[in-house]
Design an enzyme around this catalytic site. Structure first.
Site, short mmCIF file in Angstrom:
data_model
loop_
_atom_site.label_atom_id
_atom_site.label_comp_id
_atom_site.label_asym_id
_atom_site.label_seq_id
_atom_site.Cartn_x
_atom_site.Cartn_y
_atom_site.Cartn_z
N HIS A 192 0.85 -1.19 0.00
CA HIS A 192 0.00 0.00 0.00
C HIS A 192 0.89 1.24 0.00
O HIS A 192 2.01 1.22 0.50
CB HIS A 192 -0.87 -0.04 1.26
CG HIS A 192 -1.98 0.95 1.31
ND1 HIS A 192 -1.79 2.27 1.66
CD2 HIS A 192 -3.32 0.81 1.09
CE1 HIS A 192 -2.95 2.90 1.66
NE2 HIS A 192 -3.89 2.03 1.32
N ASP A 269 2.19 -4.71 7.95
CA ASP A 269 0.94 -4.02 7.66
C ASP A 269 -0.18 -5.05 7.78
O ASP A 269 -0.39 -5.87 6.88
CB ASP A 269 0.99 -3.42 6.26
CG ASP A 269 -0.33 -2.77 5.84
OD1 ASP A 269 -1.31 -2.83 6.62
OD2 ASP A 269 -0.40 -2.22 4.72
N GLN A 272 -5.38 -5.65 6.61
CA GLN A 272 -6.32 -6.56 5.98
C GLN A 272 -6.30 -7.95 6.63
O GLN A 272 -6.96 -8.86 6.13
CB GLN A 272 -5.99 -6.69 4.48
CG GLN A 272 -6.08 -5.39 3.70
CD GLN A 272 -7.49 -4.85 3.59
OE1 GLN A 272 -8.47 -5.56 3.81
NE2 GLN A 272 -7.61 -3.57 3.25
N LYS A 295 -11.45 -0.57 9.61
CA LYS A 295 -11.57 -1.79 8.82
C LYS A 295 -12.00 -2.98 9.67
O LYS A 295 -12.21 -4.07 9.13
CB LYS A 295 -10.25 -2.09 8.12
CG LYS A 295 -9.91 -1.15 6.96
CD LYS A 295 -8.61 -1.56 6.29
CE LYS A 295 -8.39 -0.81 4.98
NZ LYS A 295 -8.17 0.63 5.14
N CYS A 438 -4.76 2.53 -3.81
CA CYS A 438 -3.52 2.97 -3.14
C CYS A 438 -2.38 1.99 -3.38
O CYS A 438 -1.56 1.73 -2.49
CB CYS A 438 -3.74 3.18 -1.64
SG CYS A 438 -4.84 4.55 -1.28
#
Length: 483
Positions: A192, A269, A272, A295, A438
């Site tokens: 991202h 990261d 997700q 999220k 992104c």
């Protein structure tokens, strides 16, 4: 990839949903743009509609016809999300943009409302009842987050404005203090922007070099290449756990082990992954991990950085001001211990409390239950999309040994992804995302400027996927009729 340019279309109303509602008189769509695939080109949608459904009819439309004895997790949790029970453009909403943001359950909204209505006050700065109550709930939220990802202590949880700020915190606080010329930061081409740009800025200041791992034939970051690229020059590995475009799930524990073998730190990261599966930072041995509240059923405006306490304790402040200090003198200041050192000023109190409520809500369902259900949904989504003529789905093919996250980024030959998203929304009530998500470097690597993306969460159902497929087939048929 070509796109239709400059067309002005006057369409009769069509809906695949067989509900008895007044039909709009017409739908006018102007499709412009250069066909460059930039994602957000010139697109104007105008509708004229006379559709209005009665409240009783809406209730009938939104009611599930699935027997209660066979309710899926999606069916059983939908009632917790009021926003899902509405119409958009006179059509039942089918929300499939969860990789961008999730919807919020009633429990989270009640927690926010309760804070602002009954004990709104600043934290850590007062001895009166409201301040003490707000402080207790704010710090309890931190403990809930720590428990949710199994951090060794709530001191390892720093509340930030979002995951982007969390990465910037590490970049400017740890990166500027630890990177120098000839050091290397290793990333993948699938990251991202928020995981790339901060390190570009730090590299400019320190002279460090950024190196990128490409994809293999399965369109997954090449782990063999990653392992071979690691060296004593590598000081940091920055990688996603789950790709927001490719839907691949990386073996983070192995990557961290490889990195630690050469003395490198790892920033994960997990935006997700934390909302969709069990994540145990101690088991992973992650040095830094970031995630975003919005999220995972929580409010916008707050994210988390989880960092090993020895690393956080050695890092200088990111921002200066109140709350992050120990003592302030005219010629110098001393700083608080983590996490306060990195939370300058009045924090996002209500948002933290809302995030704590979201963590409680997800924990009540069980992250293993969520993950297992979404694995099934992911395969159903992928296999269903394969029935669309001319479709190209990015990322690995699901199999017994390869799981995908519950999202698919795709293109359909000859149709701009933003045109697809616009028709799905205006004509079918299906919300997906179009653009580069992104991840421009990844899209360039794949040879496209943009893609469409459908992304699911545990409150989605196979019926939602069926609505998407029917709507997408109709959309593709409409555009191909002009060829």
């Amino acid at each position: 990839m070509n796109s239709i340019q400059g067309a002005v279309l006057k369409l009769p109303y069509y809906s695949p949903f067989k509900f008895n509602r007044t039909k709009p008189t017409s739908l006018t769509i102007r499709i412009g743009g250069s066909g460059s695939g930039k994602g957000r080109g010139n697109r104007a949608i105008r509708t004229t509609t006379t559709a209005s459904a009665s409240a009783s009819l809406k209730q009938q439309e939104f009611a599930s016809d699935v027997p209660s004895s066979s309710l899926s997790l999606g069916h059983s949790t939908r009632s917790d999300f009021p926003i899902l029970h509405q119409e958009v453009n006179g059509l039942k909403l089918v929300y499939l943009d969860n990789a961008a943001t999730s919807q919020k359950p009633t429990a989270v909204m009640k927690a926010l409302h309760n804070y602002y209505e009954t004990y709104n006050s600043n934290v850590h700065r007062g001895i009166h009842f409201l301040s003490a109550k707000a402080t207790d709930e704010y710090e309890l939220a931190r403990k809930r987050v720590a428990g949710f990802i199994n951090a060794s202590s709530s001191r390892e949880i720093v509340f930030t404005r979002n995951a982007t700020e969390a990465i910037n915190l590490v970049a400017y606080s740890w990166g500027l203090a630890n990177l120098k010329a000839e050091d290397e930061v290793l990333l993948t081409v699938a990251e991202h922007h928020s995981a790339i740009v901060p390190w570009q800025l730090v590299a400019e200041k320190t002279g460090a070099t950024l190196r990128f791992v490409s994809l293999n034939e399965a369109e997954v970051p090449d782990l063999m290449n990653l392992r071979e690229t690691l060296s004593r020059k590598t000081k940091l590995v920055v990688t996603h756990h789950v790709s927001n475009v490719l839907a691949c799930i990386l073996p983070i524990k192995e990557i961290i082990h490889w990195a630690h073998n050469v003395g490198a730190k790892v920033l994960v990261d997990a935006c997700q992954s934390v909302p969709h599966m069990p994540v145990d930072v101690q088991n992973l041995d992650a040095d830094f991990l970031v995630a975003s509240s919005h999220k995972m059923c929580g409010p916008t405006g707050i994210g988390i950085l989880c960092g090993k306490i020895d690393l956080l304790s050695a890092m200088p402040p990111f921002l200066g001001g109140g709350e992050m200090i120990a003592d302030v003198f005219l010629d110098h200041s001393t700083y608080a211990e983590p996490p306060s050192r990195f939370e300058a000023g009045t924090p996002a109190i209500g948002e933290a409390i809302g995030l704590g409520a979201a963590v409680d809500y997800l924990s009540g369902i069980g992250m293993e239950n969520i993950h297992n259900y979404e694995v099934e949904l992911a395969t159903y989504l992928y296999e269903s999309l394969c029935s669309i003529p001319g479709i190209r789905i990015y990322g690995p093919v699901p199999s017994e040994s390869v799981s995908r996250a519950a999202l698919c980024s795709f293109n359909v030959e000859g149709i701009h992804p933003t045109d697809i998203a616009a028709i799905l929304d205006q004509q079918h009530g299906v919300a997906i995302r179009s653009g580069h998500h992104c991840a421009q470097p990844l899209h360039r690597y794949l040879g496209v400027g943009a893609s469409a993306r459908a992304s699911l969460y545990f409150y989605n159902t196979k019926e939602d996927v069926d609505h998407l497929i029917d709507a997408l087939k109709d959309t593709v048929s409409f555009f191909t009729s002009f060829k």
